[in-house]
Design an enzyme around this catalytic site. Sequence first.
Site, PDB file in Angstrom:
ATOM      1  N   HIS A 217     -16.399 -52.994   1.789  1.00 39.51           N
ATOM      2  CA  HIS A 217     -15.520 -51.892   1.365  1.00 39.51           C
ATOM      3  C   HIS A 217     -14.134 -52.059   1.979  1.00 39.51           C
ATOM      4  O   HIS A 217     -13.114 -51.936   1.283  1.00 39.51           O
ATOM      5  CB  HIS A 217     -16.142 -50.560   1.791  1.00 39.51           C
ATOM      6  CG  HIS A 217     -15.237 -49.381   1.638  1.00 39.51           C
ATOM      7  ND1 HIS A 217     -15.315 -48.508   0.569  1.00 39.51           N
ATOM      8  CD2 HIS A 217     -14.222 -48.925   2.429  1.00 39.51           C
ATOM      9  CE1 HIS A 217     -14.392 -47.567   0.706  1.00 39.51           C
ATOM     10  NE2 HIS A 217     -13.714 -47.799   1.834  1.00 39.51           N
ATOM     11  N   GLU A 218     -14.083 -52.334   3.283  1.00 38.16           N
ATOM     12  CA  GLU A 218     -12.785 -52.466   3.958  1.00 38.16           C
ATOM     13  C   GLU A 218     -12.015 -53.687   3.461  1.00 38.16           C
ATOM     14  O   GLU A 218     -10.799 -53.628   3.270  1.00 38.16           O
ATOM     15  CB  GLU A 218     -12.989 -52.535   5.472  1.00 38.16           C
ATOM     16  CG  GLU A 218     -13.625 -51.296   6.081  1.00 38.16           C
ATOM     17  CD  GLU A 218     -12.871 -50.024   5.738  1.00 38.16           C
ATOM     18  OE1 GLU A 218     -11.653 -50.096   5.485  1.00 38.16           O
ATOM     19  OE2 GLU A 218     -13.483 -48.945   5.725  1.00 38.16           O
TER      20      GLU A 218
ATOM     21  N   HIS B 131     -10.409 -52.838   0.297  1.00 36.54           N
ATOM     22  CA  HIS B 131      -9.139 -52.146   0.488  1.00 36.54           C
ATOM     23  C   HIS B 131      -7.998 -53.142   0.660  1.00 36.54           C
ATOM     24  O   HIS B 131      -6.924 -52.996   0.071  1.00 36.54           O
ATOM     25  CB  HIS B 131      -9.206 -51.259   1.742  1.00 36.54           C
ATOM     26  CG  HIS B 131      -9.691 -49.874   1.487  1.00 36.54           C
ATOM     27  ND1 HIS B 131      -9.186 -49.068   0.479  1.00 36.54           N
ATOM     28  CD2 HIS B 131     -10.634 -49.126   2.123  1.00 36.54           C
ATOM     29  CE1 HIS B 131      -9.799 -47.897   0.508  1.00 36.54           C
ATOM     30  NE2 HIS B 131     -10.681 -47.906   1.497  1.00 36.54           N
TER      31      HIS B 131
ATOM     32  N   GLU C  69     -10.382 -44.838  -2.443  1.00 33.12           N
ATOM     33  CA  GLU C  69     -11.729 -44.928  -1.885  1.00 33.12           C
ATOM     34  C   GLU C  69     -12.744 -45.300  -2.968  1.00 33.12           C
ATOM     35  O   GLU C  69     -13.624 -46.129  -2.742  1.00 33.12           O
ATOM     36  CB  GLU C  69     -12.121 -43.599  -1.226  1.00 33.12           C
ATOM     37  CG  GLU C  69     -11.407 -43.309   0.074  1.00 33.12           C
ATOM     38  CD  GLU C  69     -11.585 -44.408   1.100  1.00 33.12           C
ATOM     39  OE1 GLU C  69     -12.711 -44.912   1.276  1.00 33.12           O
ATOM     40  OE2 GLU C  69     -10.580 -44.787   1.733  1.00 33.12           O
TER      41      GLU C  69
END
Length: 325
Positions: free
Chosen positions: A156-157, A160, A234
């Site tokens: 997920h990071e 980003h 997100e």
Amino acid sequence: MAQRDPHMTTRGPAAPALKGGGWHRLGNALKTTVLLAGLTGLVLVIGQRLGGAQGLMMAGLFAVVMNFGSYWFSDRIALAIHGAQPLSYEQAPWLHEMVERLAARAGMPKPKVYILPTAQPNAFATGRNPSHAAVAVTAGIMDILDRRELEGVLAHEIGHVRNRDTLIGTVAATLAGIISYAAQMLFWFGGSMLSRSDDDEGGGVAGALSNLGLLLLAPIAATLLQLAVSRSREYGADATGAELCGDPDALASALLKMERGAEAMPYDRAPATSHLFIVNPLHHGGVMSLFSTHPPIPERVRRLREMSARMGQRTRGRGGWEYAY
């Protein structure tokens, strides 16, 4: 603390390298552009109302300078604020290998790895682009998540970073901060600047009230625009991260665990940076959740479960991982 060896878990087939972004990423980019343009517009309008043409010029210059600083130093500032320390390869080789593997799938260099000295399970990414990025995990996340779930969080990071969300979030926060600061200036000077400006222009009391209303409502509008940017990012990072690790259920499970951790151990250091984290570290419930920088965890989990189901159908039909877009 970081040397702890989490429980090993069995996971599905390894996901291939991530390719392209498709219309989904393009749509998010356009949405973000519109929202950031709205924030910039608010800065300029406030500057013009405060000081006419000169105020407009000063507001524009201030926004450029602040965003320039955010672009070059956002990663160092965010890491320093939270007391993040570099996590060496010797301390957690398995974690570094996990980050390196996910970065390779995303087609980007391996980000630097940091650890935050807090018991709350959480993580964030920062940096102006994939070549100057860092991912930070808290000490608490190492005790709560297994490796499968932690890989989903790291994916997920890295999502980003790949989607350039780290820079976008910093710019949005900077612009929103400028607007809020302008409103504070109004109250600091007791409205004298506005009333004097409108008297000179013949606007009188009505004009002063109009300006006062603008500066009272502008911070609210800026906050709502910032929330829209953060929430959209997100959802996009959840989808990208699920693609990178090939296991949406792992990320969904991690989100549920981290939400419970945030409830039990709120982390209120530097609230202005709460939007950086994968789960809101402040954990405001009830009505305040409407003003959270993060979308609701149940909705994020629902989308990930649906994505997992689509992946499973494609896997059964074609014998390998196929992504949702």
